[in-house]
Design a protein around this motif. Structure first.
Motif, mmCIF file in Angstrom:
data_model
loop_
_atom_site.group_PDB
_atom_site.id
_atom_site.type_symbol
_atom_site.label_atom_id
_atom_site.label_comp_id
_atom_site.label_asym_id
_atom_site.label_seq_id
_atom_site.Cartn_x
_atom_site.Cartn_y
_atom_site.Cartn_z
ATOM 1 N N LEU A 433 0.849 -1.192 0.000
ATOM 2 C CA LEU A 433 0.000 0.000 0.000
ATOM 3 C C LEU A 433 0.888 1.247 0.000
ATOM 4 C CD1 LEU A 433 -3.080 0.612 0.143
ATOM 5 C CD2 LEU A 433 -2.796 0.882 2.613
ATOM 6 N N PRO A 434 1.353 1.700 -1.178
ATOM 7 C CA PRO A 434 2.190 2.909 -1.226
ATOM 8 C C PRO A 434 1.438 4.133 -0.694
ATOM 9 C CG PRO A 434 2.304 1.693 -3.298
ATOM 10 C CD PRO A 434 1.194 1.092 -2.507
ATOM 11 N N LYS A 435 2.169 5.044 -0.078
ATOM 12 C CA LYS A 435 1.573 6.291 0.407
ATOM 13 C C LYS A 435 1.204 7.188 -0.769
ATOM 14 C CE LYS A 435 2.527 10.290 3.398
ATOM 15 N NZ LYS A 435 2.160 11.318 2.414
ATOM 16 N N ASP A 436 2.077 7.265 -1.763
ATOM 17 C CA ASP A 436 1.843 8.071 -2.948
ATOM 18 C C ASP A 436 1.775 7.141 -4.161
ATOM 19 O OD1 ASP A 436 2.037 10.618 -1.522
ATOM 20 O OD2 ASP A 436 4.157 10.110 -1.294
ATOM 21 N N LEU A 577 12.820 -24.428 8.611
ATOM 22 C CA LEU A 577 11.374 -24.251 8.610
ATOM 23 C C LEU A 577 10.668 -25.597 8.692
ATOM 24 C CD1 LEU A 577 11.108 -21.512 5.836
ATOM 25 C CD2 LEU A 577 11.077 -21.187 8.315
ATOM 26 N N GLU A 578 9.503 -25.593 9.371
ATOM 27 C CA GLU A 578 8.701 -26.806 9.514
ATOM 28 C C GLU A 578 7.370 -26.614 8.801
ATOM 29 O OE1 GLU A 578 8.258 -27.560 13.666
ATOM 30 O OE2 GLU A 578 10.439 -27.719 14.036
ATOM 31 N N PRO A 579 6.746 -27.711 8.328
ATOM 32 C CA PRO A 579 5.438 -27.595 7.672
ATOM 33 C C PRO A 579 4.429 -26.903 8.599
ATOM 34 C CG PRO A 579 6.351 -29.778 7.314
ATOM 35 C CD PRO A 579 7.258 -29.106 8.294
ATOM 36 N N GLY A 580 3.693 -25.945 8.048
ATOM 37 C CA GLY A 580 2.723 -25.194 8.841
ATOM 38 C C GLY A 580 3.260 -23.889 9.381
ATOM 39 N N ASP A 581 4.588 -23.697 9.348
ATOM 40 C CA ASP A 581 5.163 -22.417 9.786
ATOM 41 C C ASP A 581 4.661 -21.287 8.886
ATOM 42 O OD1 ASP A 581 6.582 -23.668 11.740
ATOM 43 O OD2 ASP A 581 8.547 -23.462 10.798
ATOM 44 N N VAL A 582 4.491 -20.098 9.488
ATOM 45 C CA VAL A 582 4.179 -18.901 8.707
ATOM 46 C C VAL A 582 5.254 -17.867 9.022
ATOM 47 C CG1 VAL A 582 2.470 -17.151 8.109
ATOM 48 C CG2 VAL A 582 1.723 -19.400 8.893
ATOM 49 N N ILE A 583 5.914 -17.389 7.965
ATOM 50 C CA ILE A 583 6.982 -16.398 8.144
ATOM 51 C C ILE A 583 6.508 -15.077 7.547
ATOM 52 C CG2 ILE A 583 8.159 -17.051 5.989
ATOM 53 C CD1 ILE A 583 10.065 -16.212 9.143
ATOM 54 N N TYR A 584 6.757 -13.971 8.286
ATOM 55 C CA TYR A 584 6.315 -12.651 7.842
ATOM 56 C C TYR A 584 7.521 -11.719 7.703
ATOM 57 C CZ TYR A 584 1.640 -14.188 9.299
ATOM 58 O OH TYR A 584 0.454 -14.869 9.447
ATOM 59 N N PHE A 585 7.542 -10.971 6.600
ATOM 60 C CA PHE A 585 8.520 -9.905 6.386
ATOM 61 C C PHE A 585 7.740 -8.599 6.204
ATOM 62 C CE2 PHE A 585 10.318 -13.667 4.029
ATOM 63 C CZ PHE A 585 11.229 -14.023 5.014
ATOM 64 N N PHE A 586 8.194 -7.515 6.837
ATOM 65 C CA PHE A 586 7.454 -6.255 6.695
ATOM 66 C C PHE A 586 8.375 -5.064 6.942
ATOM 67 C CE2 PHE A 586 6.593 -8.257 10.820
ATOM 68 C CZ PHE A 586 7.096 -7.324 11.709
ATOM 69 N N THR A 587 7.961 -3.927 6.403
ATOM 70 C CA THR A 587 8.644 -2.657 6.658
ATOM 71 C C THR A 587 7.957 -1.970 7.835
ATOM 72 O OG1 THR A 587 7.229 -1.523 5.063
ATOM 73 C CG2 THR A 587 9.294 -2.437 4.238
ATOM 74 N N ASP A 588 8.405 -0.758 8.195
ATOM 75 C CA ASP A 588 7.890 -0.131 9.419
ATOM 76 C C ASP A 588 6.666 0.756 9.198
ATOM 77 O OD1 ASP A 588 9.015 1.985 8.111
ATOM 78 O OD2 ASP A 588 10.481 2.484 9.658
ATOM 79 N N GLY A 589 6.144 0.825 7.955
ATOM 80 C CA GLY A 589 5.023 1.731 7.678
ATOM 81 C C GLY A 589 3.771 1.399 8.464
ATOM 82 N N PHE A 590 3.408 0.109 8.562
ATOM 83 C CA PHE A 590 2.200 -0.299 9.290
ATOM 84 C C PHE A 590 2.333 0.076 10.767
ATOM 85 C CE2 PHE A 590 -1.430 -3.411 8.702
ATOM 86 C CZ PHE A 590 -2.009 -3.185 9.941
ATOM 87 N N LYS A 647 -6.296 3.699 11.123
ATOM 88 C CA LYS A 647 -5.973 4.999 10.517
ATOM 89 C C LYS A 647 -7.159 5.951 10.558
ATOM 90 C CE LYS A 647 -5.711 5.517 6.005
ATOM 91 N NZ LYS A 647 -6.520 6.725 5.744
ATOM 92 N N GLY A 648 -8.383 5.418 10.366
ATOM 93 C CA GLY A 648 -9.559 6.281 10.347
ATOM 94 C C GLY A 648 -9.423 7.356 9.278
ATOM 95 N N PRO A 649 -9.785 8.617 9.598
ATOM 96 C CA PRO A 649 -9.702 9.696 8.599
ATOM 97 C C PRO A 649 -8.320 10.339 8.511
ATOM 98 C CG PRO A 649 -10.689 10.530 10.609
ATOM 99 C CD PRO A 649 -10.443 9.058 10.839
ATOM 100 N N LEU A 650 -7.344 9.845 9.290
ATOM 101 C CA LEU A 650 -6.026 10.462 9.280
ATOM 102 C C LEU A 650 -5.267 10.105 8.000
ATOM 103 C CD1 LEU A 650 -4.873 9.900 12.974
ATOM 104 C CD2 LEU A 650 -6.094 11.838 11.999
ATOM 105 N N GLU A 651 -4.242 10.894 7.706
ATOM 106 C CA GLU A 651 -3.423 10.662 6.520
ATOM 107 C C GLU A 651 -2.503 9.463 6.730
ATOM 108 O OE1 GLU A 651 0.001 12.998 3.856
ATOM 109 O OE2 GLU A 651 -0.922 13.942 5.601
ATOM 110 N N GLN A 652 -2.305 8.659 5.685
ATOM 111 C CA GLN A 652 -1.308 7.582 5.735
ATOM 112 C C GLN A 652 0.070 8.224 5.814
ATOM 113 O OE1 GLN A 652 -1.766 4.503 2.771
ATOM 114 N NE2 GLN A 652 0.400 3.946 2.854
ATOM 115 N N VAL A 653 0.899 7.778 6.775
ATOM 116 C CA VAL A 653 2.168 8.465 7.020
ATOM 117 C C VAL A 653 3.340 7.885 6.231
ATOM 118 C CG1 VAL A 653 1.446 9.182 9.316
ATOM 119 C CG2 VAL A 653 2.707 7.055 9.061
ATOM 120 N N ASP A 654 3.234 6.634 5.752
ATOM 121 C CA ASP A 654 4.383 6.019 5.082
ATOM 122 C C ASP A 654 3.880 4.894 4.175
ATOM 123 O OD1 ASP A 654 6.966 5.519 4.367
ATOM 124 O OD2 ASP A 654 7.663 4.873 6.337
ATOM 125 N N ASP A 655 4.788 4.392 3.350
ATOM 126 C CA ASP A 655 4.455 3.235 2.519
ATOM 127 C C ASP A 655 4.270 2.004 3.405
ATOM 128 O OD1 ASP A 655 4.882 4.793 0.152
ATOM 129 O OD2 ASP A 655 7.035 4.516 0.425
#
Length: 663
Positions: A433-436, A577-590, A647-655
Motif C-alpha cells: 500500500l504505497p503512500k503516494d 522451517l517446519e510444515p505449517g510455519d508462517v513467516i512474515y517480512f514487513f517494513t515499518d510503515g504499518f 488509521k480512520g480519517p487520518l493521513e497515511q504516514v508512510d508506505d
C-alpha cells in the motif's frame, strides 16, 4: 491547554513560576489595566501578558491577543514587544499543533534578540526551539538548541536559566535513552535549584531523577525521589504541581504493573483538581484512568473513562470560550467608551474642518472615479492573464502526474512478479500500500544460481517515500541484481554488504558517517532452499509463527547504507522451517501509522483533528499471530481492515509492505 506530560518543559519555558490561581488573578488585573492604559509600549506588554495567560485555557483567544501585541509593537518599532510576542505565539502554535508556524515564530524571535545583542532573549529562543524540535520528534536538533541555551546561561552566570536548561536537557536525554546523561543534568539542575532556593524547580528535577532510576531498575531510589518531589509540593501547598507529580508517579507505577497503587495516586490527583477547580486537568486525569484500565485489562472501565474524558473536554471548551469572550468584550467596551468621549470633545472642531473638506472631497471623488475606471480595466486584463496562467498550471500538473504514473508502471515492472512468487513461495500474500503513486518500499525476487529450488526474496524500505523513495528503490534493486546475477554472491549477508558498499560509493560521498548522508534502506533479504531459510536483516526483523507461538527473529541494528557501522559486516542467520510455519517480512510503515482503536474513534468528537498514536511493532506482531491460522488471502484482507480501522480519517504516514508465507 498545555498537556499534562509536557508541563515540566513549559514550566521553565519563559523562566517564570507561579500558581494557577495567581495566574488567573494576574490575568484579570491585566485585562482591567489594558482598558485604562494609554502608553503604547505598556499596552503591548499587557496584550502579551493577557495572551500568554489566556492561552492556558483558550489557545485561539490567546493567539489573538499576542497578534494584537505584535501588530502594535511593529507600528511603534518596539523590538522587545515583538520578540516576546513571537516567543508566546511560537509556543501557542506548538500547542495547537501548527509546528511550521511555531518554528517560524521562534526563529523570528531569535533574529530580533540577535539583532539587539540580547543574550537572555537568545537563550530563551534557543530553549523554545529545543522544546519545539522535541515536539517535532527531532531530539538531536532539540539537544543542539538546548545546549546553546545552556551555554549562554552559563556565560551569563544565570543560575535560574542554567537550572532550567539542565532540567530540559535531562528530559531530552531520557527521550534519547541516554539515562546517564539525563541523570547528570537533573542532578545539576537540582543542585542549582537548591542554591537559588526554588523548591518547585527542585521538585521537577527530582521527578526526572525518579525516571532515571526507574529505568535502572532501582525502584527504591525511584520511589524515594518521586515521594520527595511530592513532599516538596505538598509542603508548599502547591496543589497544581502536587497533582501533576501524582500523575507522573502513577505513570511509573503503571509501567511496573502496580496498577492498584497507580489507581490510588490518580484518585488523589483527581480529588485535588476537583477541590481547586482545575477542570482541564480533571478531564485529563479521566484519560489517564482510561490508559491505566486498558493496561490493567479492565476494558469496560477504560471505555467508560474515555467517554468521560471526551465529554468533559467538550464541556470545558464551550465554557471557556464563553468566559474569555466576555473578558474580550469587556476590554473593547471600555475602549469604545474612551473613544466616544474623545469623539464628543473633538466634534465641534471636526464640523468646521468637514465643511472645508467637502469641497476638496468633490474634486477627489471625481479623480477617484477616473482611477476606479482605469483599475477596472486593469483588473479585467489581469483576470484574463490569470485564466491563461491557470490553464498552463493545470496542464503542467497533468504532465507531472502522468510522468509519475508512468514511473509507477516502470517501478511495478521491476518488482517481483506474481507468477515468480507463486512458483517459488507457494501459499503467500503481498499487502502493498504505497503512500503516494510511487513508493520507497519494494519487494524483489531472483532465482538462485546454486540449485533449482534456490530462491531470493527481499522486502525493503528505502530512505523517503514518493518520488525520492522510488528513485532509491530503483537504485537498490539494480545493486541487488548486480550482486546476485553478475557477481554470483550467494549469502544474504554478503549481498547486503555489497549493496551497502555500492550505495556509499555512488551517493554517500566518501562514506564518512559524520557527513550526514544517510541514504539507503532497511530491509530483509531471505534465501529459501529445501525448507532452510537463510536471511540477513537490516533493522527490520522477520517474524515466525509456529504452532501459534510468535517469535521475532534476530536483526542487525544498522541500515544498508552509510552509518557509523560501515565496517561491521551483516550477519547471515539460518532457520530450519517446519510444515505449517508462517513467516512474515514487513517494513515499518504499518507499525508507524498514527490512529486509534475503533472504540476510540467512535468517541472522538472531531476525528479529522485527532492525533492518535502509533500502531507499534508489538501490536503488529500480535495481529499477525492472531490471523496466522487463516488462509493467506484472508490474512491480507484482515490486515487491510485493521489498518483502515486504525488509521480512520487520518493521513497515511508512510508506505506499507507486509509479505506472509506459509511453509
Amino acid at each position: 491547554m498545555r498537556s499534562r506530560r509536557n508541563f515540566l518543559f513549559f514550566f521553565f519555558l519563559l523562566l517564570c513560576a507561579g500558581s494557577y490561581a495567581q495566574e488567573r488573578d494576574q490575568l484579570r488585573a491585566a485585562v482591567k489595566q489594558l482598558a485604562e492604559e494609554t502608553v503604547d509600549t505598556t499596552r503591548v506588554n499587557l496584550l502579551n501578558e493577557i495572551g500568554w495567560d489566556t492561552s492556558y485555557d483558550n489557545l485561539s483567544l490567546g493567539l489573538k491577543y499576542c497578534r494584537e501585541a505584535l501588530k502594535l509593537a511593529e507600528e511603534i518599532h518596539y523590538d522587545k514587544g515583538q520578540r516576546v510576542a513571537y516567543n508566546y505565539m511560537g509556543t501557542i502554535y506548538q500547542d495547537m499543533g501548527e509546528l511550521s508556524n511555531a518554528l517560524d515564530a521562534h526563529l523570528k524571535s531569535l533574529r530580533i534578540a540577535e539583532k539587539n545583542s540580547n543574550p537572555g532573549g537568545m537563550a530563551t529562543s534557543y530553549m523554545n526551539l529545543g522544546l519545539l524540535y522535541s515536539s517535532m520528534h527531532d531530539p538531536q536538533q532539540s539537544l543542539v538548541n538546548l545546549k546553546k541555551a545552556q551555554q549562554i546561561f552559563t556565560e551569563m552566570k544565570t543560575d535560574r536559566g542554567m537550572a532550567a536548561a539542565s532540567d530540559n536537557l535531562g528530559a531530552i536525554y531520557i527521550e534519547l535513552d541516554s539515562f546517564a546523561a539525563a541523570e547528570r543534568e537533573f542532578s545539576s539542575g537540582y543542585a542549582l535549584a537548591v542554591k537559588i532556593g526554588k523548591p518547585v524547580m527542585q521538585a521537577h528535577c527530582l521527578e526526572g531523577l525518579s525516571k532515571c532510576f526507574q529505568q535502572k531498575g532501582d525502584t527504591v531510589a525511584a520511589d524515594a525521589y518521586m515521594l520527595r518531589a511530592l513532599h516538596i509540593c505538598d509542603s508548599l501547598q502547591d496543589d497544581y504541581d502536587l497533582s501533576q507529580g501524582m500523575v507522573s508517579y502513577a505513570d511509573l507505577l503503571t509501567e511496573r504493573g502496580r496498577f492498584d497503587k497507580a489507581e490510588i495516586y490518580l484518585q488523589k490527583a483527581l480529588a485535588i483538581d476537583r477541590r481547586i477547580g482545575m477542570t482541564d486537568e480533571e478531564a485529563d486525569i479521566m484519560r489517564e484512568f482510561a490508559d491505566l484500565y486498558e493496561k490493567w485489562n479492565k476494558k469496560d472501565l477504560a471505555i467508560l473513562y474515555l467517554k468521560k474524558y471526551y465529554s468533559e473536554k467538550d464541556s470545558i471548551s464551550g465554557e471557556k470560550v464563553q468566559r474569555h469572550q466576555k473578558e474580550l468584550e469587556a476590554v473593547y467596551e471600555n475602549d469604545k467608551k474612551v473613544s466616544e468621549i474623545a469623539h464628543l470633545t473633538k466634534e465641534k472642531t471636526m464640523q468646521t474642518v468637514l465643511l472645508g473638506a467637502m469641497g476638496v472631497g468633490v474634486v477627489l471623488l471625481l479623480a477617484f472615479l477616473v482611477i476606479l475606471f482605469n483599475r477596472n480595466n486593469l483588473r479585467r486584463r489581469t483576470n484574463e492573464q490569470l485564466t491563461a496562467q491557470n490553464t498552463i498550471i493545470e496542464q503542467k500538473n497533468k504532465d507531472i502526474t502522468d510522468s509519475i504514473q508512468y514511473a509507477q508502471r516502470i517501478q511495478s515492472a521491476l518488482l517481483a512478479s506474481g507468477e515468480m512468487l507463486r512458483n517459488n513461495l507457494g501459499e503467500h500474500f503481498v499487502f502493498y500500500l504505497p503512500k503516494d503513486i510511487v513508493s520507497g518500499d519494494f519487494y524483489w525476487a531472483a532465482a538462485g544460481a546454486n540449485a533449482p529450488s534456490s530462491f531470493y526474496l527481499a522486502v525493503c524500505d528505502c530512505t523517503g517515500h514518493g518520488v525520492p523513495g522510488a528513485f532509491m528503490s530503483l537504485l537498490n534493486i539494480s545493486f541487488l541484481n548486480e550482486a546476485v546475477k553478475q557477481n554470483r554472491l550467494s549469502r544474504p549477508a554478503e549481498i547486503f554488504d555489497h549493496v551497502r558498499k555500492r550505495l556509499i560509493e555512488n551517493i554517500s560521498g566518501n562514506g564518512d558517517p559524520s557527513s550526514g548522508r544517510q541514504d539507503g534502506m532497511d530491509g530483509i533479504l531471505a534465501h529459501f532452499e529445501n525448507n532452510i531459510l537463510t536471511y540477513a536483516a537490516a533493522h527490520n526483523a522477520p517474524v515466525l509463527v509456529r504452532k501459534g507461538s510468535i517469535t521475532e527473529l534476530p536483526a542487525d541494528k544498522m541500515p544498508v547504507g552509510n552509518s557509523p557501522k560501515n565496517d561491521v559486516p551483516f550477519t547471515s542467520h539460518e532457520v530450519k522451517l517446519e510444515p505449517g510455519d508462517v513467516i512474515y517480512f514487513f517494513t515499518d510503515g504499518f507499525a508507524d501509522q498514527f490512529g486509534m482503536s475503533r472504540e476510540a474513534w467512535a468517541l472522538t468528537a472531531a476525528p479529522h483533528l485527532a492525533g492518535g498514536k502509533k500502531f507499534k511493532h508489538k501490536n503488529l506482531r500480535e495481529l499477525l499471530g492472531k490471523i496466522s491460522h487463516l488462509k493467506m488471502e484472508e490474512q491480507e484482507k484482515e490486515l487491510l481492515n485493521a489498518f483502515s480501522e486504525w488509521k480512520g480519517p487520518l493521513e497515511q504516514v508512510d508506505d506499507i509492505l507486509v509479505i506472509g508465507i506459509r511453509v
